[in-house]
Design a protein around this motif. Structure first.
Motif, PDB file in Angstrom:
ATOM      1  N   GLU A   1       1.142  -0.947   0.160  1.00 48.07           N
ATOM      2  CA  GLU A   1       0.322  -0.133  -0.328  1.00 48.07           C
ATOM      3  C   GLU A   1       1.074   1.391  -0.007  1.00 48.07           C
ATOM      4  OE1 GLU A   1      -2.934   1.312  -0.010  1.00 48.07           O
ATOM      5  OE2 GLU A   1      -2.746   2.825   1.471  1.00 48.07           O
ATOM      6  N   ASP A   2       1.419   1.322   0.851  1.00 44.94           N
ATOM      7  CA  ASP A   2       2.686   2.601   1.456  1.00 44.94           C
ATOM      8  C   ASP A   2       4.095   2.542  -0.053  1.00 44.94           C
ATOM      9  OD1 ASP A   2       0.619   4.116   2.993  1.00 44.94           O
ATOM     10  OD2 ASP A   2       1.493   2.652   4.231  1.00 44.94           O
ATOM     11  N   LEU A   3       4.345   1.573  -0.572  1.00 43.62           N
ATOM     12  CA  LEU A   3       5.281   0.667  -1.716  1.00 43.62           C
ATOM     13  C   LEU A   3       6.808   1.202  -0.735  1.00 43.62           C
ATOM     14  CD1 LEU A   3       4.034   2.721  -4.707  1.00 43.62           C
ATOM     15  CD2 LEU A   3       3.636   0.710  -3.656  1.00 43.62           C
ATOM     16  N   PHE A   4       6.367   0.109  -0.037  1.00 44.05           N
ATOM     17  CA  PHE A   4       8.660   0.629   0.634  1.00 44.05           C
ATOM     18  C   PHE A   4       8.792  -0.940   1.259  1.00 44.05           C
ATOM     19  CE2 PHE A   4       5.680   1.298   4.529  1.00 44.05           C
ATOM     20  CZ  PHE A   4       6.225   0.470   5.405  1.00 44.05           C
TER      21      PHE A   4
ATOM     22  N   VAL B   1      16.032   5.325  -0.955  1.00 41.32           N
ATOM     23  CA  VAL B   1      15.691   4.971   0.697  1.00 41.32           C
ATOM     24  C   VAL B   1      15.334   6.161   2.028  1.00 41.32           C
ATOM     25  CG1 VAL B   1      17.973   5.572   2.596  1.00 41.32           C
ATOM     26  CG2 VAL B   1      18.099   3.998   0.156  1.00 41.32           C
TER      27      VAL B   1
ATOM     28  N   GLY C   1      15.706   8.935   9.102  1.00 45.21           N
ATOM     29  CA  GLY C   1      14.276   8.979   8.340  1.00 45.21           C
ATOM     30  C   GLY C   1      13.663   8.112   8.932  1.00 45.21           C
ATOM     31  N   SER C   2      12.073   8.069   8.423  1.00 46.89           N
ATOM     32  CA  SER C   2      10.992   6.966   9.223  1.00 46.89           C
ATOM     33  C   SER C   2      10.229   6.427   7.490  1.00 46.89           C
ATOM     34  CB  SER C   2      10.076   7.873   9.822  1.00 46.89           C
ATOM     35  OG  SER C   2       8.884   8.717   8.737  1.00 46.89           O
ATOM     36  N   THR C   3       9.704   5.942   7.701  1.00 50.08           N
ATOM     37  CA  THR C   3       8.876   5.169   6.393  1.00 50.08           C
ATOM     38  C   THR C   3       8.715   5.985   5.651  1.00 50.08           C
ATOM     39  OG1 THR C   3       7.260   4.836   7.473  1.00 50.08           O
ATOM     40  CG2 THR C   3       8.319   2.387   7.092  1.00 50.08           C
ATOM     41  N   THR C   4       7.860   7.424   6.692  1.00 46.84           N
ATOM     42  CA  THR C   4       7.360   8.956   5.900  1.00 46.84           C
ATOM     43  C   THR C   4       8.558   8.925   5.106  1.00 46.84           C
ATOM     44  OG1 THR C   4       7.584   9.570   7.348  1.00 46.84           O
ATOM     45  CG2 THR C   4       5.613   8.517   7.145  1.00 46.84           C
ATOM     46  N   GLY C   5       9.696   9.272   4.788  1.00 51.56           N
ATOM     47  CA  GLY C   5      10.321  10.015   4.278  1.00 51.56           C
ATOM     48  C   GLY C   5      11.543   9.438   4.731  1.00 51.56           C
ATOM     49  N   PRO C   6      12.786  10.502   3.702  1.00 54.41           N
ATOM     50  CA  PRO C   6      14.309  10.329   4.285  1.00 54.41           C
ATOM     51  C   PRO C   6      14.288  11.654   5.717  1.00 54.41           C
ATOM     52  CG  PRO C   6      14.339  10.938   2.545  1.00 54.41           C
ATOM     53  CD  PRO C   6      12.998   9.938   2.785  1.00 54.41           C
TER      54      PRO C   6
ATOM     55  N   ARG D   1      12.174   2.469  -0.845  1.00 51.89           N
ATOM     56  CA  ARG D   1      11.125   2.825  -1.451  1.00 51.89           C
ATOM     57  C   ARG D   1      10.429   1.847  -2.513  1.00 51.89           C
ATOM     58  NH1 ARG D   1       9.231   6.645  -4.805  1.00 51.89           N
ATOM     59  NH2 ARG D   1      11.386   7.377  -5.809  1.00 51.89           N
TER      60      ARG D   1
ATOM     61  N   ARG E   1       5.886   1.008  -8.782  1.00 47.73           N
ATOM     62  CA  ARG E   1       5.225   0.301  -9.482  1.00 47.73           C
ATOM     63  C   ARG E   1       5.844  -0.233 -10.857  1.00 47.73           C
ATOM     64  NH1 ARG E   1       0.163  -0.200  -7.292  1.00 47.73           N
ATOM     65  NH2 ARG E   1       0.424   1.338  -5.851  1.00 47.73           N
ATOM     66  N   ASN E   2       5.723  -1.550 -11.747  1.00 50.99           N
ATOM     67  CA  ASN E   2       5.796  -2.174 -12.653  1.00 50.99           C
ATOM     68  C   ASN E   2       5.219  -1.450 -13.756  1.00 50.99           C
ATOM     69  OD1 ASN E   2       8.125  -3.699 -11.432  1.00 50.99           O
ATOM     70  ND2 ASN E   2       6.586  -5.115 -11.916  1.00 50.99           N
TER      71      ASN E   2
ATOM     72  N   ARG F   1      15.698  17.702  -1.925  1.00 52.76           N
ATOM     73  CA  ARG F   1      16.632  16.787  -1.773  1.00 52.76           C
ATOM     74  C   ARG F   1      17.163  16.200  -2.988  1.00 52.76           C
ATOM     75  NH1 ARG F   1      16.808  11.194  -0.205  1.00 52.76           N
ATOM     76  NH2 ARG F   1      18.709  11.719   0.864  1.00 52.76           N
TER      77      ARG F   1
ATOM     78  N   ARG G   1      -3.127   6.661  -7.276  1.00 46.51           N
ATOM     79  CA  ARG G   1      -1.376   6.331  -7.130  1.00 46.51           C
ATOM     80  C   ARG G   1      -1.608   5.131  -7.551  1.00 46.51           C
ATOM     81  NH1 ARG G   1      -0.934   4.502  -2.763  1.00 46.51           N
ATOM     82  NH2 ARG G   1       1.293   5.026  -1.682  1.00 46.51           N
TER      83      ARG G   1
ATOM     84  N   ASN H   1       4.884  14.319   8.614  1.00 47.79           N
ATOM     85  CA  ASN H   1       4.720  13.105   7.003  1.00 47.79           C
ATOM     86  C   ASN H   1       3.543  12.075   7.518  1.00 47.79           C
ATOM     87  OD1 ASN H   1       6.618  14.628   5.477  1.00 47.79           O
ATOM     88  ND2 ASN H   1       8.499  13.187   5.908  1.00 47.79           N
TER      89      ASN H   1
ATOM     90  N   LEU I   1       1.643   8.549   5.644  1.00 42.40           N
ATOM     91  CA  LEU I   1       2.151   7.107   4.434  1.00 42.40           C
ATOM     92  C   LEU I   1       0.627   7.457   4.553  1.00 42.40           C
ATOM     93  CD1 LEU I   1       4.436   5.467   6.148  1.00 42.40           C
ATOM     94  CD2 LEU I   1       4.536   6.282   3.685  1.00 42.40           C
ATOM     95  N   PRO I   2       0.582   7.322   2.852  1.00 42.28           N
ATOM     96  CA  PRO I   2      -1.161   7.306   1.995  1.00 42.28           C
ATOM     97  C   PRO I   2      -2.340   6.561   3.590  1.00 42.28           C
ATOM     98  CG  PRO I   2       0.421   6.936   0.299  1.00 42.28           C
ATOM     99  CD  PRO I   2       0.749   6.594   1.917  1.00 42.28           C
TER     100      PRO I   2
ATOM    101  N   ASN J   1       2.274   6.195  12.971  1.00 42.04           N
ATOM    102  CA  ASN J   1       2.909   6.592  12.536  1.00 42.04           C
ATOM    103  C   ASN J   1       3.394   7.355  11.201  1.00 42.04           C
ATOM    104  OD1 ASN J   1       5.561   5.740  11.251  1.00 42.04           O
ATOM    105  ND2 ASN J   1       4.671   3.924   9.664  1.00 42.04           N
TER     106      ASN J   1
ATOM    107  N   GLU K   1      19.299  10.657  16.275  1.00 42.30           N
ATOM    108  CA  GLU K   1      19.092  10.995  15.176  1.00 42.30           C
ATOM    109  C   GLU K   1      19.613  12.674  15.279  1.00 42.30           C
ATOM    110  OE1 GLU K   1      16.229  10.656  12.427  1.00 42.30           O
ATOM    111  OE2 GLU K   1      17.195  12.339  10.718  1.00 42.30           O
TER     112      GLU K   1
END
Lengths: 417, 497, 342
Positions: B107-110, B168, B184-189, B217, B220-221, C107, C187, C253, C255-256, C301, C324
């Motif tokens: 779903e979140d693509l990671f 990453v 960082g986190s799954t939501t962004g670096p 990350r 999608r193909n 970035r 998406r 931030n 996530l969807p 999250n 961090e």
């Protein structure tokens, strides 16, 4: 260490082909399990190169890493630089064995078994008679205890078949049965050492299929074990003795067929092993049964097999001889067959000659993975063209609780009875 | 450099942490780890350890840190600049057994992976969900995500999709003193109020710590992927086609060029792909996207090829055929092993407007130094890979190889480029860093590194030249001398038979 | 003579605390420091190099976004990220991150830089070309640093070709679930919109907007398939622009998959915007509401911090990893040991 043989100098030069790119790593069964660089083709080549350069202080200390190699040659298929890993490994093993023969009961047993039993048909038959007798008497455990059969072997080997199935094929020339469309081609059949007593049915099937397809078959009496196991164990001199006898035994034949990938690969390498014109000529005559039949084409339609069959590539057929297409093509001609390709069918099963006796733990881990991949495609039958692989796969399928028969491809090419 | 303290029981202590199976200290066997894909620089590690978790890496590092013993992280050892070579009798922390894919989010693509996960295996793992991991170094079937993060690896598809740093999202790092931090986190670096510490960590060549869990990350193909292969009778025509494709605003997924010598090496190897051997250059273009878009892009590119007198254009959408067209490119470096005993893979970048000029001058440099030079490169990024095949046992040839390599990197700088596009500095380019950076620049980098790695225990001797060397404009003559006199080049073994 | 020598000289003269500023458009999001001397970079506004063929450029930090956009348009190029003000300010604050998942944010577009340490010493990092891994990427630290680590003077940027076709869209007056479904569907596209935004207006209605780019055949097909309503490019993507002075603006931030929980953690009527790249902003009626939301965000999250609020409130947010944070402080100390840049 001083390089003492020409073949070692040659193999040293071969190590220089390796550019250390590492593309072999994911194809190496031992590296997959252990994750150890020195247990990968790249690492082993590096160590062998260092040995030849005199940078290794105690050659014995690197021997375990070389011993753990299955010699499956998957790395050769993967290598973009064409490094001939098998030749380098075999030359180095021979040199190490010559410089300091291995000690210990396992090493002694290996040498004894390989030379005095396996390479000697009469004694081999005697051993199997003893094993069978002990099994019949319920004394398999005793066979293990008496070291007639190493403990690891006991796990691998299926029960020894009854005497009727162990009986060797009649030597001499066999003619196709009357009424068969003749092909005007005479072939010779290499019957192998373990194949005869353990999988006599495969040899009989091979003969039957050849005859049914109209070929005249010559089985020379004086043929010997191919010597592959001796080469792998670093005893090329003894292997050469056997090889020369085979060269003589098949001197009058133009086509020498075999049904054991390990033997076939070794015989195709007699050129390198013997370094003689005879050896070269012999090597050129050798073909796997599937290569031959796929080229010549089947005239006798195989019996119908309405089952799902998984074909697994023996390493010494796909990596050692580059034969992958032919067995599949032949199997496709079996009426009703549903032929499937399991994941990583060209990965080693862990059998590798006597490897599963010498490195039981590692072989078992590799075997488990193989069984899992095979089980994934839910086959009714597994086919593979090498006796060691047949035993290893059978053992690991049974150990993981899957009762799937394991057969040689030739057995499916038998015409209806 | 810190000299390792005497600690005879170190190996025993390590074995206590990991078990004897996962600590290797057989002196002779350790030679197998003495170099990576850059075989010129060799250094035998003191020991190799194979941890399997963050906690184990942390325990090992704490032990080594307290014993003041340097250590070096290693993935698959496919680095081409000496990054994972154990300088200074260091212990190698080999991540080969840290190969678990911990989590996949469709779903979140990671995906969250351990550092030893092989790049291609991650893609294989997510293929059933119609996803892939985009950065694809040529060694993708072997190299690990941890190594990719350390080196900020690229690959053919980074022209469109970006380098590792663009993929990453987060990483768990064991710092050189054993502290575990999460960047960082799954939501962004980076969080909106933080700075991009992960962006700095990425590409630090293993000198800032060891990543033990990495979040990347997934992409999608695409609906359709089409590979085109055009052959040209001159390298400059191939380069001009690339320029035209880029300036037309087309963004193929990859743009790769192979020169004639490379084509011939590939065609002689098991990676034979059926490239036309008479062509002076082939250009490999990959297009991906919705079917209608790919069709229009392909037509436009075909027109460009015709305008540049392409000899032949092949096109494939079938995965098997595409794989064949790519096969030669992916296996090109290995195939070079056939030309001579050693291979020096150079890596430099020029602006894409200077490709043609750069290639001409590189050929001239190769001829002048009488070296066997071939080119295979990421044309879309201006990332050149001149390869020099040579016999490392021939000291004079080696010296000529190094001299030619040096001149080529200087050329890249003169054209406004970089001394490395994706292989990194490692030890290979320590002597070239000063071509690109002033002592002041390096001083800032050293300060930054000291924040992570104050005692220089983690991968010492990489990326930044020793302080006293910074001021020298160029040390390359000394480097050649070093090869000639000091480098322990192996001798041909003697035969007694 | 280097154009920045005068700044270097001034920095060497120990000017006390210094605040770097561009156009000042985001000054209200930074902590208020009364004793800091402003260092205005807006006069350093040259586009030093624009290599259209290589799709890279080098600009001084004071170049206004609009001016760069105009120069790029002449070459059919663009800087594919959101945000205005000066280029230096845009990169130093990175107000939006990527405009959609997989699209570049600052970035990803910053290739290298030239900069001055607080001590006045000049240094550089990165390269001018699109690909380089030489040295450590110190320039990455500029993005989001708000100028507190060093004074960047010139930035080397990666550019992208202008899309053949573009279409801005905004589907308004949607229910929450309708909006989330549309976001999800877009998406799923192999080539999704390059700007994708979810908004909640004060009246509680939702809108999904963004930009579809590419060949016209693709743009047309996406717009048709998802029934996207064409519109002009929005003036702003900030919720902050519409916030009342009494309101706090929270950003972070998400996530969807976290959007439903994030929305339910926020007060009913709070204006909200989320970009496909992950960044969100929400206008919170009062600080208690913010604190309540901040309590809940970590479970979903989601990270969040007060972007606009009273001085004491700015920077209050979900906890950062202590490691961090320690590294970030270490980097500040290593680059600006005297704490000059604020």
């Amino acid at each position: 260490m001083v390089l003492s043989s020409e073949s070692l100098v040659e193999s040293y030069t071969r190590t220089l082909d390796c550019v250390h790119c590492g593309l072999c790593l994911p194809h190496c069964p031992t590296h997959q399990v252990l994750g150890v660089e020195a247990d990968s083709p790249r690492g082993r080549i590096y160590l062998m190169r260092a040995l030849a350069e005199g940078r290794i202080e105690e050659p014995e200390s690197i021997r375990p890493f070389l011993d753990r190699c299955l010699d499956c040659r998957a790395c050769e298929t993967a290598c973009p630089s064409g490094v001939r890993y098998g030749e380098i490994l075999e030359a180095t093993r021979a040199e190490l064995e010559r410089a300091q023969p291995k000690r210990g009961i396992a090493a002694w047993l290996t040498r004894t078994l390989l030379w005095h039993v396996v390479a000697n048909q009469r004694r081999l038959r005697l051993m199997f008679w003893l094993l069978r007798t002990s099994e019949v008497l319920g004394l398999r455990w005793l066979a293990t205890k008496l070291r007639l059969m190493p403990a690891s072997m006991a796990q691998i080997a299926p029960p020894v078949p009854p005497a009727s199935e162990r009986r060797p094929l009649r030597t001499g020339v066999h003619k196709p049965p009357p009424g068969t469309k003749l092909r005007d081609v005479r072939v010779a059949l290499f019957t192998g050492c373990v194949m005869e007593p353990m999988f006599g049915r495969v040899n009989r099937a091979t003969l039957t299929v050849l005859l049914a397809n109209g070929f005249e078959v010559h089985i020379p009496e004086s043929q010997r074990c191919c010597g592959a196991l001796l080469v792998h164990a670093g005893q090329p001199d003894r292997a050469r003795t056997l090889a020369n006898e085979n060269v003589r035994a098949f001197a009058d034949d133009d086509i020498v067929l075999n049904n054991s990938a390990g033997c076939g690969c070794a015989m195709k390498e007699y050129d390198h092993l013997l370094g003689t014109a005879d050896g070269k000529a012999f090597a050129a005559k050798c073909q796997d049964i599937s290569e031959f039949l796929a080229t010549e084409g089947l005239t006798a339609t195989p019996a119908e097999q309405p089952i799902r069959v998984a074909y697994d590539d023996p390493c010494h057929l796909c990596h050692g001889q580059g034969v992958t297409r032919q067995p599949r093509e032949l199997l496709q001609q079996v009426p009703g067959i549903d032929l499937v390709s399991p994941t990583k069918s060209d990965d080693c099963c862990g059998s590798a000659g006597i490897y599963n006796m010498l490195q039981p733990k590692l072989a078992a881990e590799i075997g488990r993975t193989k069984a899992a991949h095979l089980h994934e495609c839910a086959p009714d039958m597994i086919v593979t063209g090498n006796p060691g692989c047949m035993m290893q796969i059978d053992s690991h399928m049974r150990r993981s609780g899957h009762n799937v028969p394991v057969r040689h491809p030739i057995e499916l090419l038998l015409p209806p009875q | 450099m810190t000299s390792p303290a005497k600690s005879p029981n170190l190996e025993r202590d390590l074995a206590q942490l990991l078990g004897r199976d996962r600590v290797l200290c057989t002196r002779d066997a350790l030679l197998a780890w003495e170099c990576d894909g850059f075989t010129v620089h060799k250094s035998r590690p003191r020991a190799v350890v194979l941890p399997e978790s963050t906690a184990e890496v942390q325990a090992v590092i704490k032990l080594l840190h307290s014993a003041n013993v340097p250590f070096v992280p290693r993935g698959a050892g496919t680095c081409l600049s000496g990054g994972p070579t154990a300088s200074g009798n260091a212990v190698i922390i080999d991540c080969a057994r840290m190969r678990k894919v911990i989590k996949i989010s469709t779903e979140d693509l990671f995906a969250v992976v351990q550092p030893g996960v092989v790049n291609l295996n991650l893609t294989t793992e997510v293929t059933p969900y119609g996803l892939h991991y985009a950065p694809d170094p040529s060694s993708q079937s072997v190299c690990t995500i941890g190594g990719n993060l350390a080196e900020n690896s690229g690959g053919p598809h980074c022209f469109k999709y970006g380098m590792t740093t663009d993929h990453v999202l987060a990483a768990t790092i064991v710092l050189p003193d054993g502290e575990v931090v999460h960047l960082g986190s799954t939501t962004g670096p980076r969080t909106p109020h933080g700075i991009d510490v992960l962006g700095l960590f990425c590409g630090s060549e293993g000198t800032f710590g060891i990543a033990t869990e990495i979040t990347v990350r997934l992409c999608r193909n695409q609906q359709e992927v089409r590979t085109m292969l055009a052959s040209f009778d001159s390298m400059s025509a191939a380069c001009r086609s690339v320029g035209k494709i880029i300036s037309a605003g087309l963004v193929p997924a990859a743009l790769e060029i192979l020169d004639q010598a490379t084509i011939r090496a590939v065609e002689a190897s098991i990676y034979r792909a059926g490239y036309p051997e008479n062509a002076a250059a082939v250009l490999l273009v990959e297009l991906d996207g919705p079917h209608e878009v790919v069709v229009e892009d392909a037509a436009e590119i075909a027109t460009i090829f015709v305008a540049h007198d392409a000899l032949k254009v092949e096109e494939a959408t079938d995965p098997k055929e595409r794989k064949r067209l790519w096969k030669g490119r992916k296996g090109a470096f290995g195939a070079m092993g056939r030309i001579d005993t050693d291979l020096y893979v150079l890596d430099g970048v020029v602006p894409r407007t200077k490709l043609e000029e750069a290639l001409e001058k590189i050929t001239e440099i190769g001829q002048r130094h009488r070296v066997n030079l071939t080119n295979v490169f990421h044309a879309g990024d201006g990332n050149l890979h001149p390869n020099i095949s040579f016999d490392g046992r021939d000291k004079e040839a080696t010296a000529r190889t190094i001299a030619a390599g040096h001149e080529i990197l200087q050329l890249c700088m003169d054209l406004g480029g970089s001394i490395t596009g994706e292989h990194g500095i490692g030890t290979e380019k320590l002597d070239h860093v000063s071509m690109m950076f002033e002592p002041e620049d390096l001083e800032v980098m050293a300060r930054v590194r000291a924040v992570f790695n104050p005692d220089d225990l983690c991968n010492p001797g990489k990326v930044l030249p020793q302080r006293n060397a910074c001021a020298e404009v160029s040390k390359w003559p000394q480097m050649v001398a070093k090869v000639l006199d000091v480098e322990d080049t192996p001798q041909e073994p003697e035969s007694t038979s | 003579m280097n154009r920045f020598d005068d700044i270097a000289t001034w920095l060497r003269s120990s000017p006390g605390r210094v605040r770097v500023s561009g156009s000042g458009s985001r000054a209200h999001t930074l902590p208020k420091i009364t004793d800091a001397t402003p260092l205005h970079l807006s006069q350093y506004n040259r586009i030093e190099r624009l290599d259209a063929g290589d799709q890279t450029c080098t600009v001084e930090c004071g170049v206004p976004r609009a001016e760069l956009d105009a120069a790029l348009a002449e070459h059919e190029l663009e800087l594919p990220c959101l945000g205005g003000g000066t280029i230096g300010g845009l990169f130093a604050t990175d107000p939006f991150g990527p405009a959609a998942a997989g699209c570049p944010g600052p970035r990803n577009l910053l290739l290298g830089m030239e900069a001055l340490l607080a001590s006045g010493s000049a240094f550089k990092s990165g390269a001018r070309v699109v690909k380089s891994v030489a040295g450590f990427d110190v320039h990455k630290l500029f993005v989001g640093s708000t100028g507190r680590l060093f004074v960047a003077t010139k930035l080397h940027l990666r550019l992208k070709p202008r899309p053949r076709t573009e279409q801005w869209f905004a589907n308004r007056a949607l229910e929450r679930d309708q909006a989330l479904q549309l976001i999800h569907a877009l998406r799923q596209e192999a080539q999704p919109p390059t700007v994708l935004q979810l908004r909640r207006e004060r009246d509680g209605s939702f809108a999904v907007g963004g930009r579809v780019t590419g060949r016209s055949v693709h743009v047309t097909s996406i717009c048709k398939q998802h029934e996207l309503a064409a519109c002009e490019r929005p003036a702003s993507f900030h919720v902050a622009a519409a916030a009342n002075s009494s309101e706090e603006v929270l950003n972070g931030n998400a996530l969807p998959s976290a959007l439903p929980s994030l929305l339910s953690a926020l007060p009913e009527g709070a204006p909200f915007t989320w970009l496909g790249g992950g960044r969100f902003e929400a206008a919170m009626p009062h600080s208690q509401a913010t604190d309540a939301a901040l309590q809940q965000l970590p479970q979903a999250n989601v990270t969040g911090t007060v972007l606009i609020g009273t001085d004491a409130r700015r920077g209050v947010g979900t906890p950062m990893d202590p490691g961090e944070q320690r590294l970030a402080e270490g980097l500040k100390h290593a680059l600006d040991p005297d704490g000059t840049l604020v």
